[in-house]
Design a protein around this motif. Structure first.
Motif, PDB file in Angstrom:
ATOM      1  N   GLN A  38      -0.995  -6.213  -3.239  1.00  0.00           N
ATOM      2  CA  GLN A  38      -0.089  -4.701  -3.624  1.00  0.00           C
ATOM      3  C   GLN A  38       1.083  -5.312  -3.033  1.00  0.00           C
ATOM      4  O   GLN A  38       1.203  -4.707  -1.323  1.00  0.00           O
ATOM      5  CB  GLN A  38      -1.092  -3.738  -3.605  1.00  0.00           C
ATOM      6  N   ALA A  39       1.522  -4.635  -3.702  1.00  0.00           N
ATOM      7  CA  ALA A  39       3.354  -4.716  -3.248  1.00  0.00           C
ATOM      8  C   ALA A  39       3.772  -2.716  -3.259  1.00  0.00           C
ATOM      9  O   ALA A  39       3.175  -2.590  -3.822  1.00  0.00           O
ATOM     10  CB  ALA A  39       4.125  -5.668  -4.086  1.00  0.00           C
ATOM     11  N   PRO A  40       4.953  -3.005  -2.512  1.00  0.00           N
ATOM     12  CA  PRO A  40       5.131  -1.190  -3.045  1.00  0.00           C
ATOM     13  C   PRO A  40       5.176  -0.530  -4.231  1.00  0.00           C
ATOM     14  O   PRO A  40       6.223  -1.648  -5.220  1.00  0.00           O
ATOM     15  CB  PRO A  40       5.929  -0.546  -2.119  1.00  0.00           C
ATOM     16  N   GLY A  41       4.516   0.615  -5.147  1.00  0.00           N
ATOM     17  CA  GLY A  41       5.083   1.141  -6.153  1.00  0.00           C
ATOM     18  C   GLY A  41       4.230  -0.325  -7.395  1.00  0.00           C
ATOM     19  O   GLY A  41       4.961   0.218  -8.701  1.00  0.00           O
ATOM     20  N   LYS A  42       3.766  -1.136  -7.080  1.00  0.00           N
ATOM     21  CA  LYS A  42       3.214  -2.158  -7.897  1.00  0.00           C
ATOM     22  C   LYS A  42       1.617  -1.778  -7.831  1.00  0.00           C
ATOM     23  O   LYS A  42       0.611  -1.680  -6.733  1.00  0.00           O
ATOM     24  CB  LYS A  42       3.721  -3.005  -7.437  1.00  0.00           C
ATOM     25  N   GLU A  43       0.814  -2.449  -8.637  1.00  0.00           N
ATOM     26  CA  GLU A  43      -0.727  -2.252  -9.306  1.00  0.00           C
ATOM     27  C   GLU A  43      -1.161  -3.589  -8.525  1.00  0.00           C
ATOM     28  O   GLU A  43      -0.529  -4.615  -7.873  1.00  0.00           O
ATOM     29  CB  GLU A  43      -1.321  -2.460 -10.689  1.00  0.00           C
TER      30      GLU A  43
END
Length: 116
Positions: A38-43
């Protein structure tokens, strides 16, 4: 039940890392194992999966040909070898164990940062 990831860190683009996830508290060999990220701001997305038989593996399209998942049932450990890393691979990587009865366990995650 515990899943403990390790091996994350900072790496330059084009570099490699190997993540490990050590399992305890359940019968590891009976579980399908997965790596998610999980990357910041992503699902959260599925990166790779391996069945109870190591010959059964699947990969997300974004990592095919670069990442390899493997398992060592004698060590209760699943690995993720990551090669040719890109900045877009930056994320928290999570280990996940699932069986056919619906038991679903997660690790705490390990940070991977790809940056020059």
């Amino acid at each position: 039940v515990q899943l403990v990831e390790s091996g994350g860190g900072l790496v330059q683009p084009g570099g490699s890392l190997r993540l490990s996830c050590v399992a305890s508290g359940f019968t590891f060999s009976r579980y399908n194992m997965r790596w998610h990220r999980q990357a910041p701001g992503k699902e959260r997305e599925l990166v790779a999966a391996i069945g109870i038989f190591s010959s059964n593996t699947n990969y997300g399209d974004s990592v095919k040909g670069r990442f390899t998942i493997s398992r060592d049932n004698s060590k209760n450990t699943v690995y993720l070898q990551m090669n040719s890393l890109k900045p877009e691979d930056t994320a928290v990587y999570y280990c996940n164990a699932v069986d056919f009865l619906g038991h679903d366990y997660w690790g705490q995650g390990t940070q991977v940062t790809v940056s020059s």
